[in-house]
Design an enzyme around this catalytic site. Structure first.
Site, PDB file in Angstrom:
ATOM      1  N   ALA A   1       0.810  -1.223   0.000  1.00 13.98           N
ATOM      2  CA  ALA A   1       0.000   0.000   0.000  1.00 13.98           C
ATOM      3  C   ALA A   1       0.843   1.273   0.000  1.00 13.98           C
ATOM      4  O   ALA A   1       0.304   2.363   0.171  1.00 13.98           O
ATOM      5  CB  ALA A   1      -0.935   0.006   1.208  1.00 13.98           C
TER       6      ALA A   1
ATOM      7  N   ARG B   1       7.754   0.518   3.508  1.00 14.78           N
ATOM      8  CA  ARG B   1       8.226   1.897   3.681  1.00 14.78           C
ATOM      9  C   ARG B   1       7.311   2.650   4.647  1.00 14.78           C
ATOM     10  O   ARG B   1       6.249   3.132   4.271  1.00 14.78           O
ATOM     11  CB  ARG B   1       8.305   2.583   2.318  1.00 14.78           C
ATOM     12  CG  ARG B   1       9.397   1.996   1.438  1.00 14.78           C
ATOM     13  CD  ARG B   1       9.393   2.589   0.040  1.00 14.78           C
ATOM     14  NE  ARG B   1       8.270   2.115  -0.757  1.00 14.78           N
ATOM     15  CZ  ARG B   1       8.085   2.411  -2.042  1.00 14.78           C
ATOM     16  NH1 ARG B   1       8.953   3.188  -2.659  1.00 14.78           N
ATOM     17  NH2 ARG B   1       7.049   1.933  -2.701  1.00 14.78           N
TER      18      ARG B   1
ATOM     19  N   TYR C   1       8.388 -13.139 -14.479  1.00 11.64           N
ATOM     20  CA  TYR C   1       7.315 -12.222 -14.074  1.00 11.64           C
ATOM     21  C   TYR C   1       5.974 -12.730 -14.598  1.00 11.64           C
ATOM     22  O   TYR C   1       5.003 -12.845 -13.844  1.00 11.64           O
ATOM     23  CB  TYR C   1       7.571 -10.805 -14.591  1.00 11.64           C
ATOM     24  CG  TYR C   1       6.384  -9.895 -14.344  1.00 11.64           C
ATOM     25  CD1 TYR C   1       6.033  -9.539 -13.050  1.00 11.64           C
ATOM     26  CD2 TYR C   1       5.592  -9.439 -15.400  1.00 11.64           C
ATOM     27  CE1 TYR C   1       4.911  -8.734 -12.812  1.00 11.64           C
ATOM     28  CE2 TYR C   1       4.488  -8.637 -15.168  1.00 11.64           C
ATOM     29  CZ  TYR C   1       4.153  -8.284 -13.881  1.00 11.64           C
ATOM     30  OH  TYR C   1       3.053  -7.502 -13.636  1.00 11.64           O
TER      31      TYR C   1
ATOM     32  N   PRO D   1      -4.650  -6.404 -14.638  1.00 11.27           N
ATOM     33  CA  PRO D   1      -4.511  -5.175 -15.426  1.00 11.27           C
ATOM     34  C   PRO D   1      -3.540  -5.349 -16.587  1.00 11.27           C
ATOM     35  O   PRO D   1      -2.583  -6.129 -16.511  1.00 11.27           O
ATOM     36  CB  PRO D   1      -3.948  -4.160 -14.419  1.00 11.27           C
ATOM     37  CG  PRO D   1      -4.112  -4.800 -13.073  1.00 11.27           C
ATOM     38  CD  PRO D   1      -4.052  -6.265 -13.319  1.00 11.27           C
TER      39      PRO D   1
END
Length: 249
Positions: free
Chosen positions: A8, A33, A147, A177
């Site tokens: 997030a 972070r 990936y 997406p």
């Protein structure tokens, strides 16, 4: 609802956290972070609980869950968003360390978070797992190698969750997406901001807000409705012929 969002600190994850918080839902925003999470909480108010967590560490995930306040523990929606792509070299030249990082994050991390949260959802007979994969999980292209394979794992894992959860009120959905801009995705993948910017030149890609809107729609449908797979592309993206490598005659 109480919504647990991984990754997030930027991009899709931050957009999804904002969307649910803006609609009055409680959001547990997780990521590595801390300063990014604190900024998100300051922006969104008390509806966002910032939690520092690394999805590649089972110990970190378990500690995050164990330390949740009592009134934040009954998670209704898990959004498995944390993931990344590293490098675009062909498989025989790619970095093995980058492959391992993608597998640890995109596959193992997603599976571990799900396994630690899912039992309580089943016990309460309500909940929703929303996984964020990619069109790369369905359509191969040069340089996608691990990936793309990791995102195919996410799609298949989502479907197999649906098989295991049939007959319960716990749902499983996958959002895939296509070309998406305004995130750190290409910057991280290419490790070159200028090269990342070129990826989106002359295009109108999907945005984090588009994916957040989709996740919110899926999560707020009537409880008996399950969206298995939602593939989204911008109008500038489409399909082409299969590639054929021709040698000089």
């Amino acid at each position: 609802m109480i919504v647990f969002v991984t990754g997030a600190t930027s991009g899709f994850g931050a957009g999804i956290a904002r969307k649910f918080a803006q609609h009055g839902h409680k959001v547990i925003a997780t990521g590595r972070r801390e300063e990014r999470l604190q900024a998100l909480a300051a922006e969104c108010g008390t509806n966002v609980l910032p939690v520092v967590m690394d999805v590649t560490s089972q110990q970190s995930i378990q500690a995050a869950l164990d330390n949740l306040p009592a009134d934040w523990r009954e998670i209704d929606v898990l959004v498995n968003n944390a993931g990344l792509a590293l490098g675009v070299k062909p498989a025989h030249e790619a970095s093995l360390a980058q492959w391992e990082t993608m597998i640890a994050t995109n596959c193992q991390g997603l599976a571990t978070v799900t396994r630690l949260i899912l039992p309580d959802m089943v016990k309460r007979d309500r909940g929703h797992i929303i996984n964020i994969s990619s069109s790369a999980g369905a359509y191969a292209y040069p340089g996608a190698n691990v990936y793309g394979a990791s995102k195919a794992f996410v799609d298949q894992f989502s479907k197999n969750l649906r098989a295991d959860l049939a007959g319960t009120n716990v749902r499983s959905s996958n959002i895939a997406p296509g070309l998406a801009g305004g995130t750190e995705f290409s910057n991280v993948r290419l490790n070159d901001d200028a090269a990342a910017a070129k990826v989106y030149e002359g295009t109108t890609p999907l945005t984090a807000e588009d994916i957040a809107e989709s996740a919110y729609w899926i999560a707020t449908l009537p409880a008996h409705v399950n969206i298995n797979h939602l593939e989204i592309m911008p109008t500038c993206q489409g399909f082409g012929p299969l590639f054929i490598k021709r040698h000089p005659t």
